[in-house]
Design a protein around this motif. Structure first.
Motif, PDB file in Angstrom:
ATOM      1  N   HIS A 197       1.386   1.267  12.398  1.00  0.00           N
ATOM      2  CA  HIS A 197       2.258   0.704  11.385  1.00  0.00           C
ATOM      3  C   HIS A 197       3.580   1.441  11.360  1.00  0.00           C
ATOM      4  O   HIS A 197       3.687   2.572  11.828  1.00  0.00           O
ATOM      5  CB  HIS A 197       1.581   0.761  10.015  1.00  0.00           C
ATOM      6  N   GLU A 198       4.579   0.790  10.817  1.00  0.00           N
ATOM      7  CA  GLU A 198       5.895   1.396  10.668  1.00  0.00           C
ATOM      8  C   GLU A 198       6.327   1.216   9.222  1.00  0.00           C
ATOM      9  O   GLU A 198       6.135   0.157   8.642  1.00  0.00           O
ATOM     10  CB  GLU A 198       6.925   0.683  11.559  1.00  0.00           C
ATOM     11  N   VAL A 199       6.889   2.265   8.667  1.00  0.00           N
ATOM     12  CA  VAL A 199       7.451   2.158   7.322  1.00  0.00           C
ATOM     13  C   VAL A 199       8.932   2.503   7.441  1.00  0.00           C
ATOM     14  O   VAL A 199       9.284   3.530   8.012  1.00  0.00           O
ATOM     15  CB  VAL A 199       6.782   3.138   6.348  1.00  0.00           C
ATOM     16  N   GLY A 223       0.803  -1.222   0.000  1.00  0.00           N
ATOM     17  CA  GLY A 223       0.000   0.000   0.000  1.00  0.00           C
ATOM     18  C   GLY A 223       0.827   1.258   0.000  1.00  0.00           C
ATOM     19  O   GLY A 223       0.319   2.334   0.263  1.00  0.00           O
ATOM     20  N   ASP A 253      -4.601   0.011   4.137  1.00  0.00           N
ATOM     21  CA  ASP A 253      -4.682  -1.203   3.348  1.00  0.00           C
ATOM     22  C   ASP A 253      -6.049  -1.788   3.122  1.00  0.00           C
ATOM     23  O   ASP A 253      -6.753  -2.114   4.055  1.00  0.00           O
ATOM     24  CB  ASP A 253      -3.873  -2.272   4.028  1.00  0.00           C
ATOM     25  N   MET A 309       5.575  -2.633   8.205  1.00  0.00           N
ATOM     26  CA  MET A 309       5.136  -3.570   9.232  1.00  0.00           C
ATOM     27  C   MET A 309       3.871  -3.034   9.891  1.00  0.00           C
ATOM     28  O   MET A 309       3.849  -1.907  10.377  1.00  0.00           O
ATOM     29  CB  MET A 309       6.247  -3.737  10.280  1.00  0.00           C
ATOM     30  N   GLU A 329      10.366  -1.540   3.903  1.00  0.00           N
ATOM     31  CA  GLU A 329       9.627  -2.534   4.671  1.00  0.00           C
ATOM     32  C   GLU A 329       8.435  -1.837   5.294  1.00  0.00           C
ATOM     33  O   GLU A 329       8.556  -0.726   5.801  1.00  0.00           O
ATOM     34  CB  GLU A 329      10.492  -3.104   5.805  1.00  0.00           C
ATOM     35  N   HIS A 345      -5.856  -4.502   1.519  1.00  0.00           N
ATOM     36  CA  HIS A 345      -5.410  -5.858   1.217  1.00  0.00           C
ATOM     37  C   HIS A 345      -5.476  -6.861   2.368  1.00  0.00           C
ATOM     38  O   HIS A 345      -5.502  -8.054   2.140  1.00  0.00           O
ATOM     39  CB  HIS A 345      -3.973  -5.824   0.700  1.00  0.00           C
ATOM     40  N   LEU A 346      -5.469  -6.361   3.594  1.00  0.00           N
ATOM     41  CA  LEU A 346      -5.384  -7.281   4.712  1.00  0.00           C
ATOM     42  C   LEU A 346      -6.658  -8.106   4.828  1.00  0.00           C
ATOM     43  O   LEU A 346      -7.753  -7.584   4.763  1.00  0.00           O
ATOM     44  CB  LEU A 346      -5.153  -6.499   5.998  1.00  0.00           C
ATOM     45  N   GLY A 373       5.690  12.847   6.746  1.00  0.00           N
ATOM     46  CA  GLY A 373       4.488  12.338   6.110  1.00  0.00           C
ATOM     47  C   GLY A 373       4.454  10.828   6.042  1.00  0.00           C
ATOM     48  O   GLY A 373       5.329  10.138   6.536  1.00  0.00           O
ATOM     49  N   CYS A 374       3.399  10.334   5.414  1.00  0.00           N
ATOM     50  CA  CYS A 374       3.178   8.896   5.355  1.00  0.00           C
ATOM     51  C   CYS A 374       2.625   8.538   4.008  1.00  0.00           C
ATOM     52  O   CYS A 374       1.566   9.001   3.622  1.00  0.00           O
ATOM     53  CB  CYS A 374       2.188   8.472   6.441  1.00  0.00           C
ATOM     54  N   GLY A 375       3.348   7.725   3.258  1.00  0.00           N
ATOM     55  CA  GLY A 375       2.919   7.360   1.919  1.00  0.00           C
ATOM     56  C   GLY A 375       2.065   6.108   1.886  1.00  0.00           C
ATOM     57  O   GLY A 375       1.847   5.530   0.838  1.00  0.00           O
ATOM     58  N   LEU A 376       1.588   5.687   3.072  1.00  0.00           N
ATOM     59  CA  LEU A 376       0.872   4.421   3.111  1.00  0.00           C
ATOM     60  C   LEU A 376      -0.621   4.634   2.873  1.00  0.00           C
ATOM     61  O   LEU A 376      -1.301   5.351   3.595  1.00  0.00           O
ATOM     62  CB  LEU A 376       1.096   3.736   4.461  1.00  0.00           C
ATOM     63  N   ARG A 377      -1.082   3.983   1.855  1.00  0.00           N
ATOM     64  CA  ARG A 377      -2.523   3.985   1.573  1.00  0.00           C
ATOM     65  C   ARG A 377      -3.134   2.906   2.450  1.00  0.00           C
ATOM     66  O   ARG A 377      -2.845   1.726   2.285  1.00  0.00           O
ATOM     67  CB  ARG A 377      -2.717   3.697   0.083  1.00  0.00           C
TER      68      ARG A 377
END
Lengths: 128, 128
Positions: free
Chosen positions: B113-115, A97, B101, A116, A114, B103-104, B95-99
């Motif tokens: 969460h951690e990126v 994502g 999810d 998590m 990564e 998918h889970l 910032g945070c590029g995580l869309r």
DNA sequence: TCGCTAATAGTAATGTATTAGCAGTAGGAG
DNA sequence: CTCCTACTGCTAATACATTACTATTAGCGA
């Protein structure tokens, strides 16, 4: 002489192939001992090292805990992981994502990332 | 009696406030020793523990290495980290590029969460 | 300034994950 | 089937980050 096929190796790889998730050396040990009761942790580490060296399995590292391992096949599809904070098991999360970042200051060279996710897995969430 | 203000504590917190990135106990030690040459690693850990306990600083954990720490202020804005694989320093990525999810598989409860991005930092990339 | 005691520096100890050493076991080539 | 030696199980050793211990130093209230 060349590398030998042993029951221990077959069982350890079998455990990883059957498991639907990355496993720690301890988890591998416990699971594999159902087939090889006297299996020792040292052997698990030795076999893991060999499998990792030839690319059959891939490590998934986790802050503060020992690495988990999953088969190369699973790892071939880019995906990330979910770490249950109750049972500490790690699960695969298909897909990615992450919108590749516009945010990073220029000059940095990114080679991989990564993601998590943390929380409770299905089983643990049910037992709340 | 209550907790005392000491030069060591002031310097350690100062180091973290001035640094633009999360630092490991060792990094903190090296940097702080410019002001307190005899500073010991044990004291760094003790002070860190205190600061973390009262929420002044926040740990950033990294697979296979000791945790880094950054001030609560920095941590207040959701962001992630970049880990240079050459100098092993950690940098903030705003910032945070995580869309979040889709998918889970259902049933999992995600709390955070951690990126972590990996690659070469500006300085190390320049020295290639 | 004095005195109490928290905090420090230095070092030994601890905890934990991983590896090495070794005697005995068992693949597998011949 | 035999023999060589890689592999195993066991345990001790290692590596490492973090913590405990202790004599000494130094905040800070009176």
């Amino acid at each position: 002489m060349a590398i030998r096929q042993t029951k221990q190796k077959r069982v350890i790889l079998g455990v990883l192939e059957k498991a639907g998730r990355p496993m720690s050396p301890q988890e591998i040990l416990s699971s594999a001992q159902q087939d090889v009761p006297l299996l020792s942790l040292a052997t698990v580490y030795r076999v893991i090292r060999g499998l990792e060296a030839d690319g059959t399995i891939v490590p998934v590292s986790i802050p503060g805990e020992s690495a988990r391992y999953e088969t190369h096949l699973k790892a071939a599809h880019h995906h990330h992981h979910f770490h249950c904070e109750r049972c500490s098991r790690v699960f695969d999360v298909p897909g990615c994502g992450l919108r590749v970042d516009a945010h990073l200051p220029g000059g940095y060279r990114i080679t991989r990332h990564e993601v998590m996710l943390y929380g409770s897995c299905i089983e643990c969430a049910a037992t709340s």
